[in-house]
Design a protein around this motif. Sequence first.
Motif, PDB file in Angstrom:
ATOM      1  N   UNK A 176       0.819  -1.204   0.000  1.00 55.28           N
ATOM      2  CA  UNK A 176       0.000   0.000   0.000  1.00 55.28           C
ATOM      3  C   UNK A 176       0.853   1.255   0.000  1.00 55.28           C
ATOM      4  N   UNK A 177       0.242   2.430  -0.182  1.00 57.48           N
ATOM      5  CA  UNK A 177       0.977   3.697  -0.156  1.00 57.48           C
ATOM      6  C   UNK A 177       1.676   3.887   1.190  1.00 57.48           C
ATOM      7  N   UNK A 178       2.892   4.421   1.154  1.00 57.59           N
ATOM      8  CA  UNK A 178       3.613   4.709   2.390  1.00 57.59           C
ATOM      9  C   UNK A 178       4.235   3.499   3.056  1.00 57.59           C
ATOM     10  N   UNK A 179       4.153   2.328   2.404  1.00 49.24           N
ATOM     11  CA  UNK A 179       4.696   1.087   2.978  1.00 49.24           C
ATOM     12  C   UNK A 179       5.950   0.693   2.203  1.00 49.24           C
ATOM     13  N   UNK A 180       7.035   0.395   2.928  1.00 45.88           N
ATOM     14  CA  UNK A 180       8.318   0.103   2.289  1.00 45.88           C
ATOM     15  C   UNK A 180       8.867  -1.239   2.743  1.00 45.88           C
ATOM     16  N   UNK A 446      10.856   3.027   9.103  1.00 49.59           N
ATOM     17  CA  UNK A 446      11.302   3.238   7.726  1.00 49.59           C
ATOM     18  C   UNK A 446      11.744   4.686   7.526  1.00 49.59           C
ATOM     19  N   UNK A 447      12.499   4.955   6.469  1.00 54.56           N
ATOM     20  CA  UNK A 447      12.890   6.344   6.181  1.00 54.56           C
ATOM     21  C   UNK A 447      11.693   7.278   6.042  1.00 54.56           C
ATOM     22  N   UNK A 461       1.993   8.504  11.622  1.00 56.66           N
ATOM     23  CA  UNK A 461       1.811   7.613  10.473  1.00 56.66           C
ATOM     24  C   UNK A 461       2.052   8.450   9.221  1.00 56.66           C
ATOM     25  N   UNK A 462       3.066   8.114   8.417  1.00 57.32           N
ATOM     26  CA  UNK A 462       3.372   8.958   7.249  1.00 57.32           C
ATOM     27  C   UNK A 462       2.197   9.108   6.292  1.00 57.32           C
ATOM     28  N   UNK A 463       1.307   8.113   6.311  1.00 61.52           N
ATOM     29  CA  UNK A 463       0.154   8.178   5.396  1.00 61.52           C
ATOM     30  C   UNK A 463      -0.770   9.341   5.745  1.00 61.52           C
ATOM     31  N   UNK A 464      -0.796   9.737   7.032  1.00 60.38           N
ATOM     32  CA  UNK A 464      -1.623  10.885   7.431  1.00 60.38           C
ATOM     33  C   UNK A 464      -1.148  12.158   6.753  1.00 60.38           C
ATOM     34  N   UNK A 466       0.719  12.235   3.995  1.00 63.47           N
ATOM     35  CA  UNK A 466       0.544  12.066   2.544  1.00 63.47           C
ATOM     36  C   UNK A 466      -0.869  12.454   2.147  1.00 63.47           C
ATOM     37  N   UNK A 467      -1.841  12.039   2.965  1.00 65.72           N
ATOM     38  CA  UNK A 467      -3.251  12.372   2.686  1.00 65.72           C
ATOM     39  C   UNK A 467      -3.504  13.870   2.802  1.00 65.72           C
TER      40      UNK A 467
END
Length: 473
Positions: A176-180, A446-447, A461-464, A466-467
Motif C-alpha cells: 500500500x501507499x507509504x509502505x516500504x 522506515x525512512x 503515520x506517514x500516510x496521514x 501524505x493524505x
Amino acid sequence: MENKTLFDKIWDAHVIKSIPNGPDVFFIDKHFIHEVTSPVAFLNLEKRGNKVMFPERTVATPDHNVPTIDQDKTIKDQLSRMQVEKLRQNCAKHGIELHDLGTDHHGIVHVIGPELGITQPGMTIVCGDSHTSTHGAFGTIAFGIGTSEVEMVFATQCIMQAKAKKMRITVDGELGPGVSSKDIILYIISQISASGGTGYFIEYAGSAIRSLSMEARMTICNMSIEMGARGGLIAPDETTFDYLKGKDFAPKGAAWDEAVAYWKTLKTDEGATFDLEYHYNAVDIEPMITYGTNPGMGVKVKDHIPTTEGMKESVKKSYIKSLDYMGFKPGEPMKGKKIDYVFVGSCTNGRIEDLRTVANFVKGKKKADNITAWIVPGSREVEKQAMAEGLVQILEEAGFKLRQPGCSACLAMNDDKIPSGKYAVSTSNRNFEGRQGPGSRTLLASPLTVAAVAITGEITDPRDLIEELALEK
C-alpha cells in the motif's frame, strides 16, 4: 535429479570437504573487513607465521567507529585512531584493497560492496559484522563471523561451518501507499519474534519481494539477523542484473553474458523443500515502528503497545522491564509520542533511495523545533549522488544535519550518540538498550516514517501527512 533450494545450490558448490557428523569446510569468495574485528585477527595470523592466502579476495574499509565530521582531520578518539591506522598498516602489508577515509569509494562495508559490483550472485561472502546478511539480496550466502573466523579466512580462504536449516518467507500482493521494505521486515519480525529464525537461512520470495528495488531488498536481507537467522537471500533476477551492469567490479563483455547465464540458474527448483515456511499478504503490512528493546517488539504505527493480558509470567517480567526502559506502558497508543532525535543512515537504510525518500517527503517543510535530525549517507558515492541530485540542499533547508559516511549513530561506537533518556526514531537495525548511546531509547522505522516524525516532532503515520498533502493539492 534432486530438487534444490537456492541456498542448497550455492552452499553445495562451495563445500571443499564434509566432516562426518561435523561441519563443512566451506570456501569463501569474498571477505569484507573493517577496523574493529580485523586487528586481532591480523595479529594472531602473524603470530602463527601465516600470510593472507588470497589478498585479492579481501576488501577493507573503516566504518564502525570513524567520525562523521571532519574526516580529513586526525581522528580525535585514541582507540578509533589506532584501529583505523592498524587497518591501513595491515592492508598495506598484506596487499589488501582498502577504501580509506576520504577516498572516492569509502563507506559502510555493506553499502560499498554492492555499489561497486563486488557483491555478485552465487557468491559466498563473510565479514566480521552480523549484518553481512545484507549481501544476500543478490542471491549470495552472506553471514557474519567472529574474529577467530576472520583469521581462519585470512589463512585458508575457508571456514568451518555447519549447514543451516532452510526457511522460506513468501510475501505476495501489492504494498500500500507509504509502505516500504523496512515495514515488510519489521512486520515479519514482529510476527515470528526476534528469535524465530534461529538456526535457519531464510529465502525471501513472492510477488511483493520481486517488486522491490535492489536497495529495498538489501534492507530486507540486512535485518534477517534480527530474527536470529544466520542470513537471508533473494533469488537474482533482471532487477539484480540491471543493478550490477556496468559497475566497477562487475564482469564486462563476454564475461558478463557468461555470468548472467549462470546467475539465471540461481533459483529454487520447483518441488524443493524447506524446513519451515511462512506466508504473508502485502495488504496486511502497514507502516511499522518498534516500541521495546528488540526488533521483534514492533507494531503498526497506528496501533497500541500490546497489553500483558494472556502473557506468560516468564515473558511478562522481561516485557515490563523493556517497557520501563523505554518509558512506555502496555496498551498506550504509539501515535503522538514526543521524539527528540531522528537518524537516517546505517547499512540498513543509508543508500541513495533512502535519502531520496526523505528529501522528497520533507521538501518545502521544516523539521519540528524539538527534533535534532541527523542524516548520514552510507558511502561517499551516496554522498556525491545526493549532492548532484540536489537532495542535500533540500535536507539542509528542512533542518537536517548531513554528516559524512560511516556507521554513525547506528551503534554509537563513534561520536554520534543519542543522549541518555532521549528518544530517537531511527532507520537502523537494532533497538537494544543503549544501542545508540548509554541510556538512549531507540524506535526503529522506515525512512518515510522517520521523515514524518521529523516534521511533526512526534510519532506519526506517514500516510496521514501524505493524505493531507493530497488534500492541499
